[in-house]
Design an enzyme around this catalytic site. Structure first.
Site, PDB file in Angstrom:
ATOM      1  N   HIS A 109       1.137  -1.338   0.304  1.00  0.00           N
ATOM      2  CA  HIS A 109       0.163  -0.243  -0.048  1.00  0.00           C
ATOM      3  C   HIS A 109       0.765   1.077  -0.087  1.00  0.00           C
ATOM      4  O   HIS A 109       1.781   1.495   1.061  1.00  0.00           O
ATOM      5  CB  HIS A 109      -0.547   0.080   1.099  1.00  0.00           C
ATOM      6  CG  HIS A 109      -1.544  -0.745   1.160  1.00  0.00           C
ATOM      7  ND1 HIS A 109      -2.206  -1.993   1.996  1.00  0.00           N
ATOM      8  CD2 HIS A 109      -2.668  -1.235   0.313  1.00  0.00           C
ATOM      9  CE1 HIS A 109      -3.307  -2.528   1.894  1.00  0.00           C
ATOM     10  NE2 HIS A 109      -3.129  -2.267   0.563  1.00  0.00           N
ATOM     11  N   GLU A 151       2.270   3.557   2.822  1.00  0.00           N
ATOM     12  CA  GLU A 151       2.590   2.374   4.375  1.00  0.00           C
ATOM     13  C   GLU A 151       3.688   2.654   3.835  1.00  0.00           C
ATOM     14  O   GLU A 151       4.766   1.753   4.245  1.00  0.00           O
ATOM     15  CB  GLU A 151       1.738   1.240   4.366  1.00  0.00           C
ATOM     16  CG  GLU A 151       0.514   1.235   4.207  1.00  0.00           C
ATOM     17  CD  GLU A 151      -0.134   0.307   4.442  1.00  0.00           C
ATOM     18  OE1 GLU A 151       0.101  -1.166   4.691  1.00  0.00           O
ATOM     19  OE2 GLU A 151      -1.701   0.196   4.536  1.00  0.00           O
ATOM     20  N   HIS A 160       2.544  -3.843   6.349  1.00  0.00           N
ATOM     21  CA  HIS A 160       1.585  -3.223   6.007  1.00  0.00           C
ATOM     22  C   HIS A 160       2.256  -1.992   7.400  1.00  0.00           C
ATOM     23  O   HIS A 160       2.322  -2.627   8.383  1.00  0.00           O
ATOM     24  CB  HIS A 160       0.464  -3.215   6.288  1.00  0.00           C
ATOM     25  CG  HIS A 160       0.285  -4.214   4.910  1.00  0.00           C
ATOM     26  ND1 HIS A 160      -0.560  -3.872   4.015  1.00  0.00           N
ATOM     27  CD2 HIS A 160       0.469  -5.808   4.814  1.00  0.00           C
ATOM     28  CE1 HIS A 160      -0.911  -4.942   2.908  1.00  0.00           C
ATOM     29  NE2 HIS A 160      -0.085  -6.032   3.236  1.00  0.00           N
ATOM     30  N   GLU A 220       1.478  -5.509  10.557  1.00  0.00           N
ATOM     31  CA  GLU A 220       1.028  -3.654  10.836  1.00  0.00           C
ATOM     32  C   GLU A 220       1.478  -3.215  11.860  1.00  0.00           C
ATOM     33  O   GLU A 220       1.687  -3.408  13.044  1.00  0.00           O
ATOM     34  CB  GLU A 220      -0.662  -4.096  11.144  1.00  0.00           C
ATOM     35  CG  GLU A 220      -1.547  -4.730  10.064  1.00  0.00           C
ATOM     36  CD  GLU A 220      -1.898  -3.517   8.952  1.00  0.00           C
ATOM     37  OE1 GLU A 220      -1.572  -2.866   8.449  1.00  0.00           O
ATOM     38  OE2 GLU A 220      -3.035  -3.982   9.024  1.00  0.00           O
TER      39      GLU A 220
HETATM   40 ZN    ZN Z   1      -1.038  -2.164   4.419  1.00  0.00          ZN
END
Ligand code: ZN
Length: 331
Positions: free
Chosen positions: A91, A94, A218, A291
């Site tokens: 993404h 990020e 992420h 994350e």
């Molecule tokens: Zn992401």
């Protein structure tokens, strides 16, 4: 005087409310843009030719190379060792998710000669590091709109971008909660499974070099998530993956005190067409979405301070070393 006060006020607004950081276009500071990421990969491959193989697995929709850096002893040779993938930059906004894999590659190579524990992992596995799956999105996030998430595919009707973490071909489009059929949505899954050159290139590469384990970085939310992500039903190896996630989390907290929550979709939200479900569903290989911090929107959300890059890497390092060790043949 009035002018100075106004500037000070704007400065306060800028730093106090991360939403204003979206206007900070064109500056990536200590974070690596596409060209800088490429330069690091080339530098490492150049300095450690025996331990690396730098390959481009394909091109993004705007024609940027999709690099994978293989790290192993006899890296130029295909061996029957565990294939482990560490991937970032899915993404666009990020940015910290690119730094951790990039720093990890450097860490392995620069410590190989001196550190027996690192050497054992590099000798025993084939570690594939892909710091940047979505280079077009990253450049757009740097130069145009800091909050950009998807790719830069033109969908028609003034709509751009596909969410690469909804485009993988396992339970693709399972429902409209875990992904969206709407091209304007932030979680648009694309026109079909692997419709995007970025996911398709990595799929083909992984099929040629089947993973035994994978981590996709992420941010944000400070969590370690494992399949299934498309359904609340437990994956067959859920217990095994929970043990790995818990141990990674424990080792992270031991460094920084920060606790990464662990679990499946119940600790996050439903995702279908995600990379981890595809890796696990296709190869039965444990696959994790990590994350990275920040933990919350109010702590900065997507915008991890430059001063936090090394802290974040430092806490992830022992988790990564442990993760690779999980798949090494024990003797
Ligand atoms: Zn992401």
């Amino acid at each position: 005087m009035k002018k100075i006060k106004a500037v000070m006020f704007l400065g306060f607004v800028w730093f106090a409310f991360p939403i204003f950081a979206q206007f900070n276009a064109g500056s990536n500071g200590a974070y690596h843009n596409f060209a800088e990421t490429e330069a690091v990969l080339r530098e490492l491959a150049g300095r450690y030719p025996g331990l690396t193989q730098l390959v481009s697995v394909g091109l993004s929709i705007e024609g940027r190379e999709l690099y994978v850096l293989k790290i192993s002893d006899f890296a130029q040779t295909e061996e029957s060792e565990a294939n482990i993938y560490i991937i970032g930059g899915t993404h666009a906004r990020e940015w910290i998710s690119i730094e951790v894999p990039l720093l990890f590659a450097r860490q392995l190579l620069e410590n190989y000669a001196e550190d027996a524990a690192v050497r054992r992992l590099v000798d025993g596995a084939q570690i594939y590091i892909m710091p940047l799956l979505n280079p077009d999105g990253l450049e757009f996030s740097i130069h145009t709109y800091r909050w950009w998430r998807k790719t830069r595919r033109y969908n028609g009707n003034f709509s751009w971008g596909v969410d690469l973490n909804r485009n993988w071909g396992f339970q693709w489009g399972y429902d409209n909660l875990g992904s969206s059929p709407d091209p304007n949505s932030e979680t648009y899954r694309g026109s079909g499974p692997f419709s995007e050159p970025e996911t398709d290139a990595l799929r083909l590469f992984m099929q040629d070099h089947p993973p035994i384990g994978a981590i996709f970085y992420h941010n944000f939310s400070q969590k370690i998530i494992y399949p299934w992500e498309h359904t609340a039903a437990p994956a067959p190896d859920q217990a095994k993956m929970a043990v790995i996630a818990t141990e990674m989390s424990r080792r992270m907290a031991a460094v920084s005190g920060r606790v990464y929550l662990t679990g499946s979709s119940e600790i996050s939200y439903a995702v279908n067409g995600g990379s981890c479900d595809w890796v696990y569903g296709t190869f039965a290989a444990p696959a994790f979405t990590i994350e990275l911090p920040n933990a919350t929107y109010l702590q900065g959300g997507f915008f991890t301070a430059e001063s936090e890059i090394m802290t974040t890497f430092a806490e992830n390092l022992p988790a990564l070393l442990y993760f690779i060790d999980c798949f090494l043949e024990k003797n």
